[in-house]
Design a protein around this motif. Structure first.
Motif, PDB file in Angstrom:
ATOM      1  N   GLU A 155       0.682  -1.258   0.117  1.00  0.00           N
ATOM      2  CA  GLU A 155      -0.039   0.122   0.078  1.00  0.00           C
ATOM      3  C   GLU A 155       0.904   1.347   0.072  1.00  0.00           C
ATOM      4  O   GLU A 155       0.242   2.268  -0.053  1.00  0.00           O
ATOM      5  CB  GLU A 155      -0.845  -0.018   1.437  1.00  0.00           C
ATOM      6  CG  GLU A 155      -1.855  -1.148   1.394  1.00  0.00           C
ATOM      7  CD  GLU A 155      -2.666  -1.192   0.233  1.00  0.00           C
ATOM      8  OE1 GLU A 155      -3.253  -0.041  -0.171  1.00  0.00           O
ATOM      9  OE2 GLU A 155      -3.281  -2.214  -0.309  1.00  0.00           O
ATOM     10  N   GLY A 156       2.225   1.156  -0.067  1.00  0.00           N
ATOM     11  CA  GLY A 156       3.150   2.241   0.318  1.00  0.00           C
ATOM     12  C   GLY A 156       2.929   3.052   1.461  1.00  0.00           C
ATOM     13  O   GLY A 156       2.971   4.291   1.686  1.00  0.00           O
ATOM     14  N   LYS A 185       2.204   6.635   0.524  1.00  0.00           N
ATOM     15  CA  LYS A 185       2.839   6.644  -0.906  1.00  0.00           C
ATOM     16  C   LYS A 185       3.671   8.047  -1.038  1.00  0.00           C
ATOM     17  O   LYS A 185       4.832   7.954  -0.590  1.00  0.00           O
ATOM     18  CB  LYS A 185       1.438   6.827  -1.864  1.00  0.00           C
ATOM     19  CG  LYS A 185       0.910   5.714  -1.672  1.00  0.00           C
ATOM     20  CD  LYS A 185      -0.371   5.416  -2.735  1.00  0.00           C
ATOM     21  CE  LYS A 185      -1.234   4.203  -2.613  1.00  0.00           C
ATOM     22  NZ  LYS A 185      -2.264   4.081  -3.298  1.00  0.00           N
ATOM     23  N   GLU A 186       3.391   8.879  -1.788  1.00  0.00           N
ATOM     24  CA  GLU A 186       4.430  10.210  -2.004  1.00  0.00           C
ATOM     25  C   GLU A 186       4.229  11.021  -0.819  1.00  0.00           C
ATOM     26  O   GLU A 186       4.857  12.269  -0.708  1.00  0.00           O
ATOM     27  CB  GLU A 186       3.885  10.701  -3.294  1.00  0.00           C
ATOM     28  CG  GLU A 186       4.245   9.681  -4.246  1.00  0.00           C
ATOM     29  CD  GLU A 186       5.684   9.233  -4.394  1.00  0.00           C
ATOM     30  OE1 GLU A 186       6.512  10.166  -4.293  1.00  0.00           O
ATOM     31  OE2 GLU A 186       5.768   8.239  -4.684  1.00  0.00           O
TER      32      GLU A 186
END
Length: 221
Positions: A155-156, A185-186
């Protein structure tokens, strides 16, 4: 692991004042937080700036309740709200452990292995899962928790918690400075907690009432 639990902080109730600094790519804020806990039952927080109350939260094993005065909004529901905030799935017991310097998972349950890494003990499950990976680091003198990492690689998502300093409270060791880093994520956000006072086993109250007219926060499906 046995030495680690023999040295763990024990309490019935806990009252603390702490400085909390939050930063992400859009916002940066520093607030004073009053924290009250009744072990295994209630976590209560009140955040303020210059003595002006901004938000309150009450967390029990069954639910998460929170309101903020600036946006006049509130949440009253399950732990998805908390998990969304910290980036990985988290329940009441895990949050309680995080705040008092204990591993979010009980090392006495399951099967773990220990390796020496950079003058610390690295403790990991004997078989890491792809969906959830755990890393815990203990220093070898007092067996204090120095770092823990919970990651969901697919899932990051990851949660890194560093206990950079400890203090003595009534003959027991308790965190003084905690650095938390959440990766979605990011998107990266950081929380720094500095405990400034700790009182143990006092009689505490946990007043909490969502003001009328506030807008409910609904999580996206």
């Amino acid at each position: 692991i046995a030495n680690y639990y023999n040295n763990s902080f024990d309490f019935t109730t806990l009252a603390a004042r702490m400085k909390l600094r939050y930063k992400d790519k859009k916002n940066s804020q520093s607030v004073t937080v009053s924290l009250r806990m009744e072990k295994d039952k209630t976590i209560w927080m009140s955040a303020s700036i210059l003595g002006i109350s901004l938000a309150k939260a009450k967390i029990t094993p069954e639910r998460v309740s929170y309101y903020e005065k600036i946006t006049r909004s509130y949440f009253d529901g399950d732990f998805e709200f908390l998990s969304e905030y910290v980036g990985v799935q988290m329940d009441f017991e895990q949050l309680q452990r995080l705040l008092i310097g204990q591993t979010v998972y009980d090392l006495r349950e399951g099967s773990y292995r220990t390796e020496q890494r950079n003058n610390q003990y690295q403790i990991t499950p004997r078989k890491q899962l792809e969906i959830l990976q755990l890393f815990f680091f203990l220093e070898p003198e007092q067996f204090l928790l120095r770092k823990q990492r919970v990651a969901q690689p697919e899932e990051g998502l990851s949660l890194d918690v560093d206990y950079t300093a400890y203090q003595e409270v009534e003959g027991m060791t308790f965190p003084k400075d905690i650095h938390i880093e959440v990766l979605k994520k990011e998107d990266r956000s950081m929380i720094d907690i500095e405990y400034r006072s700790i009182d143990r086993n006092q009689t505490l109250r946990f007043p909490f009432k969502i003001p009328s007219g506030y807008k409910e926060i609904r999580l996206k499906p």
